[in-house]
Write a protein that holds these residues in place. Structure first.
Motif, PDB file in Angstrom:
ATOM      1  N   VAL A  38     -16.473  -2.498  17.342  1.00 24.19           N
ATOM      2  CA  VAL A  38     -15.997  -4.053  16.955  1.00 24.19           C
ATOM      3  C   VAL A  38     -15.296  -4.601  18.109  1.00 24.19           C
ATOM      4  O   VAL A  38     -14.383  -6.136  17.847  1.00 24.19           O
ATOM      5  N   LYS A  51     -15.685  -5.066   8.512  1.00 23.52           N
ATOM      6  CA  LYS A  51     -16.107  -4.267   8.896  1.00 23.52           C
ATOM      7  C   LYS A  51     -15.607  -3.375   9.565  1.00 23.52           C
ATOM      8  O   LYS A  51     -14.941  -2.965  10.159  1.00 23.52           O
ATOM      9  N   GLY A 102     -21.746  -2.971   6.893  1.00 23.70           N
ATOM     10  CA  GLY A 102     -21.033  -1.295   7.396  1.00 23.70           C
ATOM     11  C   GLY A 102     -21.982  -0.596   6.240  1.00 23.70           C
ATOM     12  O   GLY A 102     -22.026  -0.620   5.133  1.00 23.70           O
ATOM     13  N   GLY A 111     -23.733  -3.650  10.018  1.00 24.19           N
ATOM     14  CA  GLY A 111     -22.313  -2.818  10.027  1.00 24.19           C
ATOM     15  C   GLY A 111     -22.204  -4.164  11.735  1.00 24.19           C
ATOM     16  O   GLY A 111     -21.907  -5.376  11.872  1.00 24.19           O
ATOM     17  N   ILE A 135     -21.638  -8.191  12.435  1.00 26.91           N
ATOM     18  CA  ILE A 135     -20.037  -8.704  12.675  1.00 26.91           C
ATOM     19  C   ILE A 135     -21.190  -9.530  14.259  1.00 26.91           C
ATOM     20  O   ILE A 135     -20.056 -10.487  14.603  1.00 26.91           O
TER      21      ILE A 135
END
Ligand SMILES: Nc1ncnc2c1ncn2[C@@H]1O[C@H](COP(=O)(O)OP(=O)(O)OP(=O)(O)O)[C@@H](O)[C@H]1O
Ligand SMILES: O=C(O)[C@H](O)COP(=O)(O)O
Length: 402
Positions: free
Chosen positions: A207, A325, A358, A382, A386
Motif C-alpha cells: 500500500v 484497501k 482486498g 487487493g 490498487i
C-alpha cells in the motif's frame, strides 16, 4: 478493452489447468470462507458443467506467516460452492499429482497443493525465466490449456501466474474478465470532488508503494492497520515495531521507512493518522489509548480508536469517491472492528462512488450487516486493484494479452 481470449474461445471437454486466487484469512489454522470462493466458483462450475477435466492451482499465505497452510481445506470449501466433489492432492507437480491429473475424467475437479510450497513459484522473476522452471514445464505437458482467473494475484510475477501463458494456450477465466473490466474502468474515471483512500491491512509494503503513485489522484489518505502504525512511527511515536513473533512491522519498516518519511515530508496535509489506538487489556476487553499518551509500545494495537473514527467519518462523508484497501484493524474479532466497520458504514451511508478492495477486507461487509450493493464495486483483489488504479499494467494480465 478486452484483449485476451476468454472461456468463450475454448472448445469444451479438454483438460485444463486453472489458476485461482483462493488466498484467504486463516484463523487458528482454519481457512475462512470468503467472497473469493464464491466468485471463482462461477468459473470452476462452468468448466465442470462443460465437461472439462479441471486441475486447480492456487496459493495460500506467505512462507513464514501463520496463514501459510495447505490447500486441503480450500478444496472442501470450493466443493460446497460448486455443489460437486472436489479432490485434493498434497503435491503441486510431483509424481502423485501427475498420477491424479492423468486420472481426471470429464467434470472432475482436483485441487493441487499450495503453489508457494514449490521453490520455483517465488521469488518474482521475468515471465521468460518462470516459463523455463521445472514446475511450469512439468505441468504444461499435462494439459491442453491454461486458464488464469486470479486477477487478484496478477501483479505477482510468480511461476503459476506468468510462466504457463508463454508455453501453452492461455485464456482468462470469468473473474479475470469481470475484475479487469471493472478495475480498468475505475482507473480511467475522473472525479471533480474530493477523492479519499482508506489504507490499512497487513501488506504495508504494497500500500505504501501505491500511495506514492497516487498522491496526485488522492486528496486524503486515512491510515490504519500496519501501514498506519508505521506512519505513526515515522511521525515520531514509539509504535510500529514487532513485540511478538508475528513479523508484521520490522521487515516492512526496513523496506519502507525512507518512502514513508518522504511521503510524510512532502504530503503531510494529505495524510491523516490515527489519534488513538485500541488493544486488548488484561480482562480481554477492548481498551483505547491516545497516541500522544503512548510512551512505549507494550501491547499489540489491533484497531484504530473511536476518536480516530470520529475524525475519519466526516472526511468520508464529504468525499465524492472513496477507495478502501486493507482493514483499519483486526475486524474479524468484533472488539477490533470499530475502525473498519465504522468506515464502511460511513461509505455505505454516503452516495459517493466507492470501491472496497482486498480479499480479507471485503469480508467485513457482510460480517457487519452491510450489503454489497451499498458500494460501487467490491473487488476481491487487493494489491492488484490498487496497482490497476495507478494505471500500472499487471504482469499476469500482460502475459495473457501477448
Ligand atoms: N493492527 C492490526 N494487527 C493485525 N492485523 C491487522 C491489523 N489491522 C488490520 N489487520 C488485518 O488486515 C487484514 C486485511 O488486510 P490485508 O492487507 O491482509 O488484505 P486485503 O487488503 O484485504 O487483501 P489482499 O490480501 O487481497 O491484498 C485483516 O484480516 C485484518 O485482520
Ligand atoms: O491476497 C492477495 O492480494 C493475493 O492473493 C496476493 O497475495 P500476496 O500479496 O501474498 O502475494
Amino acid at each position: 478493452m478486452m484483449t485476451f481470449q476468454t472461456l468463450d474461445d475454448l472448445d469444451d471437454g479438454q483438460r485444463v489447468l486453472v489458476r485461482l486466487d483462493l488466498n484467504s484469512p486463516v484463523e487458528d489454522g482454519t481457512v475462512q470462507d470468503n467472497r473469493r470462493f464464491d466468485r471463482h466458483a462461477e468459473t470452476v462450475k462452468e468448466l465442470a458443467d462443460r465437461g472439462f477435466e479441471v486441475a486447480v492451482l492456487a496459493h495460500q499465505g506467505r512462507p513464514g506467516r501463520d496463514d501459510f497452510v495447505s490447500l486441503d481445506q480450500h478444496a472442501d470449501i470450493l466443493a460446497d460452492h460448486i455443489d460437486r466433489d472436489v479432490d485434493f492432492v498434497d503435491e503441486t507437480y510431483g509424481p502423485q499429482a501427475i498420477h491424479d491429473i492423468a486420472d481426471l475424467d470429464s467434470g472432475d475437479v482436483l485441487v493441487l497443493e499450495n503453489t508457494r510450497m514449490c521453490d520455483d513459484e517465488l521469488p518474482e522473476e521475468d515471465p521468460e525465466v518462470k516459463a523455463q522452471t521445472e514446475f511450469v514445464k512439468t505441468l504444461a505437458g499435462e494439459f491442453d490449456a491454461y486458464i488464469n482467473d486470479a486477477y487478484s494475484a496478477a501483479h505477482r510475477s510468480h511461476a503459476s501466474l506468468v510462466g504457463f501463458p508463454l508455453v501453452m494456450d492461455a485464456y482468462a477465466g470469468r473473474v479475470m474478465e469481470t475484475e479487469y473490466e471493472a478495475n480498468t474502468a475505475i482507473a480511467e474515471k475522473e472525479f471533480d470532488g474530493q477523492v479519499t483512500m482508506v489504507v490499512g491491512g497487513t501488506k504495508a509494503t504494497d500500500v505504501i508503494d501505491v500511495m506514492t503513485h497516487l498522491d496526485e489522484k488522492v486528496d486524503d489518505f486515512l491510515l490504519g492497520g500496519i501501514a498506519g502504525e508505521l506512519f505513526l512511527r515515522a511521525a515520531g511515536h514509539p509504535v510500529g515495531y514487532d513485540i511478538d513473533d508475528a513479523n508484521l512491522y520490522d521487515e516492512q519498516w526496513e523496506a519502507n521507512s525512507e518512502k514513508i518519511e518522504s511521503m510524510l515530508e512532502d504530503h503531510r496535509d494529505q495524510i491523516t493518522l490515527a489519534v488513538d489506538l485500541a488493544y486488548e487489556d488484561e480482562n480481554d476487553d477492548r481498551a483505547e489509548q491516545a497516541v500522544d499518551d503512548i510512551d512505549e509500545k507494550s501491547v499489540s494495537y489491533l484497531d484504530v480508536g473511536s476518536e480516530t473514527l470520529m475524525e475519519y467519518s466526516p472526511i468520508i462523508r464529504e468525499s465524492e469517491a472513496v477507495f478502501v484497501k486493507g482493514a483499519l484493524g483486526m475486524f474479524e474479532d468484533e472488539r477490533f472492528s470499530v475502525g473498519t466497520a465504522g468506515v464502511l458504514e460511513a461509505i455505505a451511508d454516503t452516495d459517493c462512488f466507492s470501491v472496497v478492495g482486498g480479499g480479507d477486507t471485503s469480508r467485513a461487509i457482510e460480517m457487519y450487516g452491510m450489503e454489497e450493493d451499498e458500494f460501487g464495486h467490491v473487488s476481491i483483489a487487493g494489491g492488484a486493484y490498487i496497482r490497476a488504479l495507478t494505471g500500472a499494467q499487471l504482469v499476469g494480465v500482460e502475459v495473457l494479452q501477448r
